[in-house]
Design an enzyme around this catalytic site. Structure first.
Site, short mmCIF file in Angstrom:
data_model
loop_
_atom_site.label_atom_id
_atom_site.label_comp_id
_atom_site.label_asym_id
_atom_site.label_seq_id
_atom_site.Cartn_x
_atom_site.Cartn_y
_atom_site.Cartn_z
NE ARG A 27 -8.93 -11.97 1.96
CZ ARG A 27 -9.45 -11.15 1.04
NH1 ARG A 27 -8.71 -10.72 0.05
NH2 ARG A 27 -10.71 -10.75 1.13
CG HIS A 57 -1.87 -1.09 1.35
ND1 HIS A 57 -1.78 -2.05 2.33
CD2 HIS A 57 -2.96 -1.40 0.62
CE1 HIS A 57 -2.78 -2.90 2.20
NE2 HIS A 57 -3.52 -2.54 1.16
CD GLN A 100 -14.01 -5.16 -2.34
OE1 GLN A 100 -14.32 -4.03 -2.69
NE2 GLN A 100 -12.75 -5.58 -2.36
CD GLN A 138 -8.80 -3.77 -7.08
OE1 GLN A 138 -9.50 -4.42 -6.32
NE2 GLN A 138 -7.78 -3.06 -6.66
N GLY A 188 -2.34 -1.35 -7.40
CA GLY A 188 -1.22 -2.28 -7.42
C GLY A 188 -1.37 -3.31 -8.53
CD GLN A 189 0.50 -6.05 -12.88
OE1 GLN A 189 0.01 -5.01 -13.29
NE2 GLN A 189 0.27 -7.22 -13.47
CE LYS A 190 -1.49 -10.11 -3.77
NZ LYS A 190 -2.44 -9.56 -2.85
CG ASP A 191 -5.48 -6.70 -5.93
OD1 ASP A 191 -6.31 -7.51 -5.48
OD2 ASP A 191 -4.53 -6.26 -5.25
#
Ligand code: AMP
Length: 281
Positions: free
Chosen positions: A187, A37, A61, A153, A147-150
């Protein structure tokens, strides 16, 4: 730094912060902040004049059997971190502020919303697109940082912004990882020591596909089969999907053109984790 709970106050503050042509950057989050973040916050600080963050665990969500009620919440600590990072406004509304009773309007990005995580989390991306559209209307950022993580999304948000002519630039920041490769995620706090070790299989599977890609393999089915092999020895982890897709349409590709997105999701014990790499980027 101002911590704001109402839409009216946030809108007024952001509008006045933009007077004189200042550019406002928004980092939408669900809180329980980590270095991933913060990389977005630092990008917002570097690329815009005024940085705002939102912290909202968006109930719509989460599926009925998912972790909404136990999702980590750490508002006070998060705000202290954001203040140190130079954020000027934190929008942290209550659920009733964002969803007055009777709210019935959704933003659905057709097709993309049913791909990757959308297959196993029906309604998830519709809820994400809707809450992000609301945040954009309330805050009116010039740029928003994801973020590229999601990866799915941000593909969906980029498409929404294009299709609905929203005047906001979408900036995507690289995945921040632990030193052993595990992608940072709020998580990860759910994992016990053994699960923490098993969780590395996600990144290992992506690396396997990447290595084969780098040796010249372009047959997506072969790359996927090799990646899936990594899961055979991890009894703690249930693979949800390993796919190779177009990074914009999220449609599966057969011959892995550059760039393609290799994306993985799996349940480590009860914890659902995702990760991805871009092939040929
Ligand atoms: P979340 O709080 O999980 O909804 O994430 C808020 C934003 O942080 C999203 O744009 C995520 O993609 C981004 N993010 C989460 N984890 C990471 C990470 N490890 N590296 C970079 N960005 C991340």
């Amino acid at each position: 730094m101002k911590i704001v709970g109402t839409i009216a106050e946030m809108r007024a503050l952001c509008r006045s912060a933009k007077l004189g042509g200042k550019r406002l950057g928004l980092v939408p989050t669900m809180g329980a902040l980590h270095e991933g973040h913060l990389s977005l916050v630092r990008a917002a600080r570097a690329k815009t004049d005024v940085a705002a963050a939102s912290i909202f665990v968006n109930p719509t969500q989460f599926g009925p059997t998912e972790d909404f009620s136990r999702y980590p919440r750490a508002l006070e600590k998060d705000c202290a971190i954001l203040e140190r990072e130079g954020v000027e406004f934190v929008f942290a509304p209550a659920v009733e502020e964002m969803y007055p009773s009777g709210a019935a309007t959704w933003v659905t990005v057709e097709a993309l919303s049913d791909r990757l995580c959308g297959k196993s989390r029906p309604g998830h991306f519709r809820a994400v697109a809707t809450v992000v559209a609301k945040l954009f209307h309330i805050i009116e950022p010039d740029a928003a940082f994801f973020g590229q993580k999601d990866a799915a999304q941000h593909a969906i948000i980029r498409k929404m912004v294009r299709d609905l002519d929203m005047p906001v630039a979408i900036e995507v920041c690289p995945i921040v990882r632990e030193s052993d490769g595990l992608a940072l995620s709020s998580r990860n706090a759910y994992l016990n020591a053994e699960e923490r070790k098993s969780a590395l299989v996600l990144y290992r599977s992506l690396r396997r596909a990447q290595e084969l890609f780098q040796t010249g393999e372009r047959n997506s089915a072969k790359l996927i089969a090799a990646a899936r092999q990594e899961f055979a020895s991890e009894s703690n982890v249930r693979l949800d999907y390993f796919e190779i897709v177009n990074p914009d349409s999220l449609e599966p590709v057969l011959d892995t053109p550059s760039p393609s997105l290799a994306a993985v999701a799996g349940y480590v014990g009860n914890t659902r984790l995702i990760d991805n790499v871009l092939l040929g980027a």
